[in-house]
Structure formats: structure tokens, C-alpha cells
Design an enzyme around this catalytic site. Structure first.
Site, PDB file in Angstrom:
ATOM      1  N   ARG A   1       0.866  -1.308  -0.113  1.00  0.00           N
ATOM      2  CA  ARG A   1      -0.024  -0.052   0.143  1.00  0.00           C
ATOM      3  C   ARG A   1       0.894   1.368  -0.106  1.00  0.00           C
ATOM      4  O   ARG A   1       2.098   1.296   0.299  1.00  0.00           O
ATOM      5  CB  ARG A   1      -0.830  -0.163   1.238  1.00  0.00           C
ATOM      6  CG  ARG A   1      -0.231   0.135   2.543  1.00  0.00           C
ATOM      7  CD  ARG A   1      -1.206   0.084   3.820  1.00  0.00           C
ATOM      8  NE  ARG A   1      -0.426   0.087   4.945  1.00  0.00           N
ATOM      9  CZ  ARG A   1      -0.981   0.367   6.113  1.00  0.00           C
ATOM     10  NH1 ARG A   1      -2.457   0.257   6.190  1.00  0.00           N
ATOM     11  NH2 ARG A   1      -0.093   0.266   7.339  1.00  0.00           N
TER      12      ARG A   1
ATOM     13  N   ILE B   1       3.072   4.531  -0.263  1.00  0.00           N
ATOM     14  CA  ILE B   1       4.383   4.515  -1.046  1.00  0.00           C
ATOM     15  C   ILE B   1       5.127   3.198  -1.654  1.00  0.00           C
ATOM     16  O   ILE B   1       5.639   3.263  -2.427  1.00  0.00           O
ATOM     17  CB  ILE B   1       5.352   5.273  -0.106  1.00  0.00           C
ATOM     18  CG1 ILE B   1       4.902   6.876   0.179  1.00  0.00           C
ATOM     19  CG2 ILE B   1       6.896   5.504  -0.618  1.00  0.00           C
ATOM     20  CD1 ILE B   1       5.732   7.696   1.251  1.00  0.00           C
TER      21      ILE B   1
ATOM     22  N   ARG C   1       3.102  -8.106   6.071  1.00  0.00           N
ATOM     23  CA  ARG C   1       2.663  -9.234   6.862  1.00  0.00           C
ATOM     24  C   ARG C   1       1.614  -9.972   6.621  1.00  0.00           C
ATOM     25  O   ARG C   1       1.461 -11.426   6.769  1.00  0.00           O
ATOM     26  CB  ARG C   1       2.046  -8.300   8.131  1.00  0.00           C
ATOM     27  CG  ARG C   1       3.058  -7.791   8.874  1.00  0.00           C
ATOM     28  CD  ARG C   1       2.588  -6.939  10.076  1.00  0.00           C
ATOM     29  NE  ARG C   1       3.327  -6.375  11.178  1.00  0.00           N
ATOM     30  CZ  ARG C   1       3.789  -6.564  12.130  1.00  0.00           C
ATOM     31  NH1 ARG C   1       3.377  -7.841  12.481  1.00  0.00           N
ATOM     32  NH2 ARG C   1       4.722  -6.087  12.894  1.00  0.00           N
TER      33      ARG C   1
ATOM     34  N   GLY D   1       7.223   0.432   7.810  1.00  0.00           N
ATOM     35  CA  GLY D   1       7.414   1.432   8.748  1.00  0.00           C
ATOM     36  C   GLY D   1       5.970   1.597   9.405  1.00  0.00           C
ATOM     37  O   GLY D   1       4.822   1.302   9.049  1.00  0.00           O
TER      38      GLY D   1
ATOM     39  N   TYR E   1       9.853   8.119  16.215  1.00  0.00           N
ATOM     40  CA  TYR E   1       9.750   7.877  14.865  1.00  0.00           C
ATOM     41  C   TYR E   1      11.019   8.442  13.930  1.00  0.00           C
ATOM     42  O   TYR E   1      11.728   7.939  13.047  1.00  0.00           O
ATOM     43  CB  TYR E   1       8.418   8.512  14.162  1.00  0.00           C
ATOM     44  CG  TYR E   1       8.266   8.313  12.672  1.00  0.00           C
ATOM     45  CD1 TYR E   1       8.124   7.061  12.202  1.00  0.00           C
ATOM     46  CD2 TYR E   1       8.659   9.569  11.785  1.00  0.00           C
ATOM     47  CE1 TYR E   1       7.845   6.861  10.691  1.00  0.00           C
ATOM     48  CE2 TYR E   1       8.401   9.142  10.216  1.00  0.00           C
ATOM     49  CZ  TYR E   1       7.821   7.997  10.082  1.00  0.00           C
ATOM     50  OH  TYR E   1       7.814   7.967   8.651  1.00  0.00           O
TER      51      TYR E   1
ATOM     52  N   LYS F   1      13.968   6.786  11.928  1.00  0.00           N
ATOM     53  CA  LYS F   1      14.526   7.207  10.403  1.00  0.00           C
ATOM     54  C   LYS F   1      15.612   7.887  10.622  1.00  0.00           C
ATOM     55  O   LYS F   1      16.627   7.524   9.444  1.00  0.00           O
ATOM     56  CB  LYS F   1      13.362   7.970   9.878  1.00  0.00           C
ATOM     57  CG  LYS F   1      11.896   7.315   9.894  1.00  0.00           C
ATOM     58  CD  LYS F   1      11.743   6.318   9.190  1.00  0.00           C
ATOM     59  CE  LYS F   1      10.498   5.713   8.542  1.00  0.00           C
ATOM     60  NZ  LYS F   1      10.635   4.404   7.684  1.00  0.00           N
TER      61      LYS F   1
ATOM     62  N   ILE G   1       3.604  13.300   1.883  1.00  0.00           N
ATOM     63  CA  ILE G   1       3.202  12.619   0.587  1.00  0.00           C
ATOM     64  C   ILE G   1       1.606  12.471   0.863  1.00  0.00           C
ATOM     65  O   ILE G   1       1.130  11.779   1.809  1.00  0.00           O
ATOM     66  CB  ILE G   1       3.863  11.181   0.534  1.00  0.00           C
ATOM     67  CG1 ILE G   1       5.682  11.598   0.534  1.00  0.00           C
ATOM     68  CG2 ILE G   1       3.348  10.575  -0.948  1.00  0.00           C
ATOM     69  CD1 ILE G   1       6.022  12.384  -0.636  1.00  0.00           C
TER      70      ILE G   1
END
Length: 239
Positions: free
Chosen positions: A16, A18, A38, A82, A145, A149, A178
Site C-alpha cells: 500500500r 508509498i 504481514r 514502517g 519515529y 528514521k 506525501i
């Protein structure tokens, strides 16, 4: 246009958003693509394998199955899987920290470690780690987060020094805001605030991130390694 050297590529979290845009674009470029997720369900006719990046055995099994599907060692990895668990640090639990770091950072390391075995057998290849503008720009409520990253930059640069002589490149793509299902859920006033911070004046499209990944996977990027490529409309200004 198709790339002159097709590389079998495993895209984690490629079912799904990006990740899916990246998987589709690489397939259009002529690369055999397998999506790892998953559920193990293949989106839009893509091949898929079950993959839990928090489990080393699942990672190993996913690569093994992906290589059976394409009939060759994987020649590329796009580590895109992520999650977020956003909260101000004073309210952030240990579970919020551990879960995000284990998925976003340690999960990418697990995948890169397993990919390295395949890339050595293939006598070269590409690793692309999908980070975020938040990694170096910062964002309130995203300490966990941002840390996960930002850590990917250190991973890419260390692996570049380890693997560069083996014709393996390792790079980072850092998307900004995005247009995805996640940003679609934001209140309109917050979207307007974010757009006001972006020099381009708009959110990006998943396909624009995919284009950067496609370049890094291609033959044209053979001399690009350890780089951080922002796809953020100028928001981070390369920080």
C-alpha cells in the site's frame, strides 16, 4: 523506459501507499518485484510473500520464498516497512518507543543483513532504505519515529563502507509529506499549515518517491552510495 539490468527486488511494506507505488514503478522499469508484507497478499497482480520485519526467521523465510518466485538471488532491497506511534515524549510509553524502533530501524537492519547474503551471491546490487524528512528536520510528538528514521542514515553509510567494494550500493530516500491514506486523514486546517511550510506549496505523490527509488536501483546510480535523497518539496532543505 526499462532499465538495462533487471534486478529482482524485494519491497517491504509494498502492499500500500508509498511501498506499492515503488513496487509498481520498479516492475514497470523491468525489474522482477516481490512485495513483502504481514498479510502476504499480493496487490494488483504483484508477487508477494509473508514478511514480519520484527522477526528474523520471518525475514529469512521471506527472502528464500521470494528467490524461489523469481528464480534467482535478490538483486535489490527496498526497506520501506514502517509504523508510527506518535505522542509527546512525556506521554510516550516504552512500548511506543520499542515498537517503532524495532520495526522501522531494527527491522530494516534485519532485512539488509539478509539481503546482503543474496546481493553477494548476485555479485552486486542495491539497497534503498526509506526514511523521512522528519529524520533530520524533527517533528514534535515523533521522537521515536524521528530516531528510527535518522538511524537509517547511519545504517546506509556504514554499509556503504562495508559493501562498496562488492558493487553494492546503499542509499536513503527521505520523503516529506506525501499524499497517502495517512495524510488524507489529517484535518484540513493542519494540511494547510503543512503546505505553507513546504516551498513547493503541495504534498508530494507516492509516484515521485518511487521515481527516486527507481533511479537508485538503476544502473545509472552505480556510483551513488551513502547518499540521502530528499523528496520533500524543499521542506527539509537537505538537512
Amino acid at each position: 523506459m526499462t532499465d538495462p539490468t533487471p534486478r529482482p527486488v524485494l519491497v517491504t511494506g509494498g502492499n500500500r501507499g508509498i511501498g506499492l507505488a515503488i513496487a509498481r514503478d520498479l516492475r514497470e522499469a523491468g525489474h522482477p518485484v516481490v512485495v513483502g508484507c504481514r498479510s502476504g497478499e499480493a496487490p494488483d497482480g504483484l508477487d508477494a510473500v509473508t514478511l514480519d520485519v520484527t522477526d528474523a526467521e520471518s525475514v529469512d523465510a521471506a527472502f528464500t520464498e521470494a528467490e524461489k518466485i523469481v528464480g534467482a538471488p535478490m538483486g535489490g532491497l527496498v526497506a520501506n516497512a514502517g509504523i508510527t506511534r506518535d505522542q509527546l515524549l512525556l506521554r510516550m510509553t516504552d512500548e511506543d518507543v520499542d515498537t517503532v524502533l524495532d520495526t522501522n530501524l531494527v527491522g530494516a537492519i534485519r532485512c539488509a543483513r539478509r539481503a546482503t547474503r543474496s546481493l553477494m551471491r548476485a555479485k552486486g546490487g542495491r539497497i534503498v532504505l526509506v526514511s523521512s524528512v522528519v529524520a533530520l528536520y524533527g517533528s514534535p510528538g515523533q521522537v521515536n519515529y524521528a530516531a528510527s528514521k535518522a538511524g537509517l542514515v547511519g545504517v546506509a553509510r556504514s554499509l556503504t563502507r562495508e559493501l562498496g567494494a562488492r558493487r553494492i550500493t546503499v542509499n536513503v530516500v527521505a520523503p516529506g509529506y506525501i499524499d497517502t491514506a495517512m495524510t488524507e486523514e489529517l484535518p484540513e486546517d493542519l494540511k494547510a499549515t503543512y503546505r505553507g511550510l513546504i516551498p513547493a506549496g503541495r504534498f508530494g505523490a507516492p509516484e515521485e518517491v518511487a521515481a527516486a527509488v527507481r533511479f537508485l536501483v538503476s544502473d545509472a546510480a552505480a556510483y551513488v552510495s551513502g547518499a540521502v535523497i530528499p523528496v520533500d518539496g524543499g521542506l527539509g532543505m537537505g538537512h
